[in-house]
Motif scaffolding. Sequence first.
Motif, PDB file in Angstrom:
ATOM      1  N   VAL A   1      -3.540 -16.908 -10.097  1.00  0.00           N
ATOM      2  CA  VAL A   1      -4.832 -17.598 -10.072  1.00  0.00           C
ATOM      3  C   VAL A   1      -5.602 -17.297 -11.350  1.00  0.00           C
ATOM      4  CG1 VAL A   1      -5.068 -17.570  -7.546  1.00  0.00           C
ATOM      5  CG2 VAL A   1      -5.972 -15.669  -8.882  1.00  0.00           C
ATOM      6  N   GLU A   2      -6.623 -18.103 -11.585  1.00  0.00           N
ATOM      7  CA  GLU A   2      -7.514 -17.832 -12.698  1.00  0.00           C
ATOM      8  C   GLU A   2      -8.643 -16.960 -12.164  1.00  0.00           C
ATOM      9  OE1 GLU A   2     -10.316 -20.224 -15.894  1.00  0.00           O
ATOM     10  OE2 GLU A   2      -8.769 -21.333 -14.803  1.00  0.00           O
ATOM     11  N   ALA A   3      -8.674 -15.701 -12.591  1.00  0.00           N
ATOM     12  CA  ALA A   3      -9.658 -14.757 -12.081  1.00  0.00           C
ATOM     13  C   ALA A   3      -9.820 -13.602 -13.052  1.00  0.00           C
ATOM     14  CB  ALA A   3      -9.215 -14.227 -10.720  1.00  0.00           C
ATOM     15  N   GLU A   4     -10.930 -12.902 -12.888  1.00  0.00           N
ATOM     16  CA  GLU A   4     -11.168 -11.693 -13.662  1.00  0.00           C
ATOM     17  C   GLU A   4     -10.978 -10.501 -12.738  1.00  0.00           C
ATOM     18  OE1 GLU A   4     -14.312 -12.448 -16.983  1.00  0.00           O
ATOM     19  OE2 GLU A   4     -15.030 -13.327 -15.104  1.00  0.00           O
TER      20      GLU A   4
ATOM     21  N   VAL B   1       1.017  -4.490  -5.699  1.00  0.00           N
ATOM     22  CA  VAL B   1       0.581  -5.875  -5.867  1.00  0.00           C
ATOM     23  C   VAL B   1       1.398  -6.547  -6.967  1.00  0.00           C
ATOM     24  CG1 VAL B   1      -1.361  -7.329  -6.607  1.00  0.00           C
ATOM     25  CG2 VAL B   1      -1.750  -5.469  -4.990  1.00  0.00           C
ATOM     26  N   GLU B   2       1.752  -5.786  -7.980  1.00  0.00           N
ATOM     27  CA  GLU B   2       2.506  -6.360  -9.110  1.00  0.00           C
ATOM     28  C   GLU B   2       3.864  -6.916  -8.696  1.00  0.00           C
ATOM     29  OE1 GLU B   2       3.758  -1.969  -9.140  1.00  0.00           O
ATOM     30  OE2 GLU B   2       1.923  -3.085  -8.742  1.00  0.00           O
ATOM     31  N   ASN B   3       4.374  -6.502  -7.543  1.00  0.00           N
ATOM     32  CA  ASN B   3       5.674  -6.987  -7.063  1.00  0.00           C
ATOM     33  C   ASN B   3       5.564  -8.225  -6.185  1.00  0.00           C
ATOM     34  OD1 ASN B   3       7.021  -4.766  -8.259  1.00  0.00           O
ATOM     35  ND2 ASN B   3       6.443  -3.499  -6.529  1.00  0.00           N
ATOM     36  N   ALA B   4       4.348  -8.599  -5.803  1.00  0.00           N
ATOM     37  CA  ALA B   4       4.150  -9.744  -4.911  1.00  0.00           C
ATOM     38  C   ALA B   4       4.356 -11.054  -5.667  1.00  0.00           C
ATOM     39  CB  ALA B   4       2.749  -9.700  -4.313  1.00  0.00           C
ATOM     40  N   SER B   5       4.855 -12.047  -4.946  1.00  0.00           N
ATOM     41  CA  SER B   5       5.055 -13.367  -5.548  1.00  0.00           C
ATOM     42  C   SER B   5       3.712 -14.063  -5.752  1.00  0.00           C
ATOM     43  CB  SER B   5       5.930 -14.231  -4.635  1.00  0.00           C
ATOM     44  OG  SER B   5       5.225 -14.575  -3.458  1.00  0.00           O
ATOM     45  N   VAL B   6       3.731 -15.076  -6.584  1.00  0.00           N
ATOM     46  CA  VAL B   6       2.548 -15.896  -6.830  1.00  0.00           C
ATOM     47  C   VAL B   6       2.036 -16.460  -5.504  1.00  0.00           C
ATOM     48  CG1 VAL B   6       1.810 -18.094  -7.862  1.00  0.00           C
ATOM     49  CG2 VAL B   6       3.091 -16.446  -9.232  1.00  0.00           C
ATOM     50  N   GLU B   7       2.950 -16.957  -4.677  1.00  0.00           N
ATOM     51  CA  GLU B   7       2.566 -17.545  -3.383  1.00  0.00           C
ATOM     52  C   GLU B   7       1.910 -16.504  -2.480  1.00  0.00           C
ATOM     53  OE1 GLU B   7       5.834 -17.783  -4.591  1.00  0.00           O
ATOM     54  OE2 GLU B   7       5.463 -19.741  -5.497  1.00  0.00           O
ATOM     55  N   THR B   8       2.464 -15.293  -2.446  1.00  0.00           N
ATOM     56  CA  THR B   8       1.911 -14.226  -1.610  1.00  0.00           C
ATOM     57  C   THR B   8       0.498 -13.870  -2.048  1.00  0.00           C
ATOM     58  OG1 THR B   8       4.092 -13.324  -1.108  1.00  0.00           O
ATOM     59  CG2 THR B   8       2.222 -11.822  -0.890  1.00  0.00           C
ATOM     60  N   ILE B   9       0.271 -13.766  -3.343  1.00  0.00           N
ATOM     61  CA  ILE B   9      -1.058 -13.445  -3.866  1.00  0.00           C
ATOM     62  C   ILE B   9      -2.040 -14.563  -3.524  1.00  0.00           C
ATOM     63  CG2 ILE B   9      -2.423 -13.128  -5.979  1.00  0.00           C
ATOM     64  CD1 ILE B   9       0.085 -11.615  -7.101  1.00  0.00           C
ATOM     65  N   ARG B  10      -1.632 -15.793  -3.717  1.00  0.00           N
ATOM     66  CA  ARG B  10      -2.515 -16.926  -3.386  1.00  0.00           C
ATOM     67  C   ARG B  10      -2.851 -16.946  -1.901  1.00  0.00           C
ATOM     68  NH1 ARG B  10       0.575 -21.396  -7.115  1.00  0.00           N
ATOM     69  NH2 ARG B  10      -0.347 -20.733  -9.090  1.00  0.00           N
ATOM     70  N   GLU B  11      -1.864 -16.667  -1.067  1.00  0.00           N
ATOM     71  CA  GLU B  11      -2.090 -16.647   0.383  1.00  0.00           C
ATOM     72  C   GLU B  11      -3.068 -15.534   0.761  1.00  0.00           C
ATOM     73  OE1 GLU B  11       0.402 -15.767   4.442  1.00  0.00           O
ATOM     74  OE2 GLU B  11       1.436 -16.845   2.838  1.00  0.00           O
ATOM     75  N   ALA B  12      -2.891 -14.361   0.161  1.00  0.00           N
ATOM     76  CA  ALA B  12      -3.800 -13.239   0.444  1.00  0.00           C
ATOM     77  C   ALA B  12      -5.230 -13.599   0.041  1.00  0.00           C
ATOM     78  CB  ALA B  12      -3.336 -11.983  -0.290  1.00  0.00           C
ATOM     79  N   LEU B  13      -5.391 -14.247  -1.089  1.00  0.00           N
ATOM     80  CA  LEU B  13      -6.720 -14.622  -1.569  1.00  0.00           C
ATOM     81  C   LEU B  13      -7.313 -15.786  -0.776  1.00  0.00           C
ATOM     82  CD1 LEU B  13      -6.123 -14.193  -5.402  1.00  0.00           C
ATOM     83  CD2 LEU B  13      -7.491 -12.718  -3.905  1.00  0.00           C
ATOM     84  N   ALA B  14      -6.475 -16.539  -0.108  1.00  0.00           N
ATOM     85  CA  ALA B  14      -6.955 -17.637   0.735  1.00  0.00           C
ATOM     86  C   ALA B  14      -7.370 -17.146   2.120  1.00  0.00           C
ATOM     87  CB  ALA B  14      -5.872 -18.706   0.864  1.00  0.00           C
ATOM     88  N   ASN B  15      -6.953 -15.935   2.494  1.00  0.00           N
ATOM     89  CA  ASN B  15      -7.236 -15.397   3.828  1.00  0.00           C
ATOM     90  C   ASN B  15      -8.065 -14.116   3.736  1.00  0.00           C
ATOM     91  OD1 ASN B  15      -5.698 -17.268   5.564  1.00  0.00           O
ATOM     92  ND2 ASN B  15      -4.009 -16.553   4.296  1.00  0.00           N
ATOM     93  N   LEU B  16      -9.211 -14.213   3.118  1.00  0.00           N
ATOM     94  CA  LEU B  16     -10.063 -13.056   2.892  1.00  0.00           C
ATOM     95  C   LEU B  16     -10.775 -12.628   4.162  1.00  0.00           C
ATOM     96  CD1 LEU B  16     -11.714 -14.187  -0.457  1.00  0.00           C
ATOM     97  CD2 LEU B  16      -9.842 -12.555  -0.170  1.00  0.00           C
ATOM     98  N   ARG B  17     -11.051 -11.334   4.236  1.00  0.00           N
ATOM     99  CA  ARG B  17     -11.879 -10.759   5.295  1.00  0.00           C
ATOM    100  C   ARG B  17     -13.042 -10.063   4.607  1.00  0.00           C
ATOM    101  NH1 ARG B  17     -10.986 -12.074  10.665  1.00  0.00           N
ATOM    102  NH2 ARG B  17      -8.790 -12.436  10.945  1.00  0.00           N
ATOM    103  N   THR B  18     -14.197 -10.058   5.250  1.00  0.00           N
ATOM    104  CA  THR B  18     -15.369  -9.397   4.689  1.00  0.00           C
ATOM    105  C   THR B  18     -15.753  -8.229   5.567  1.00  0.00           C
ATOM    106  OG1 THR B  18     -16.160 -11.503   3.806  1.00  0.00           O
ATOM    107  CG2 THR B  18     -17.764  -9.732   3.934  1.00  0.00           C
TER     108      THR B  18
END
Length: 181
Positions: free
Chosen positions: A21-24, A92-109
């Motif tokens: 993703v595009e993020a800082e 985290v560095e071993n996770a796939s692009v899809e896994t990272i995107r999925e994690a960021l799409a399913n946030l908890r606060t």
Amino acid sequence: MIKEIIVVEGKDDTTAIKRAVEAETIETGGSAINKDIIKRIKLAQQRRGVIVLTDPDHAGERIRKIITAQVPGCKHAFITQEAATSKGDIGVENASVETIREALANLRTDYESVESDITLEDLVAAGMIVHPQAASRRLAVGKILGIGYCNGKQFYNRCRMFQITRDEFAAAWRQLDKEEG
């Protein structure tokens, strides 16, 4: 671009995030989080919001707890150990692009005021604690709920921290029972 700043452990995690993703990011430099990093995370939370995405291991959980205690209201993204493991290394560095995107799409606060109707008795009844397969059941239900894996006490605390309702918990528990049955 993701508005919030993502807190990760190191440079390799930042590289993996930027592939997905595009993020800082803010890098903690490992589990020895210092006051300056906490100040940067607090400022980021005030200005743009923060997403915590640490490794699904003991050190990552320690970092997550420190940040949660000192910077309330952060969003949390979780990756399973299975999805973050490569050649025996968990990160985290071993996770796939899809896994990272999925994690960021399913946030908890996390919330300062803990409002959840889940009880320890609910966890016992669901086999999450005091059960021969409690650890594997917590792993599976934690994955379904998007709160990651942890021991029984932390599982209970996460359910409360992320305001998981009894209905959400029961639905995840039923899904697990269907998958096992």
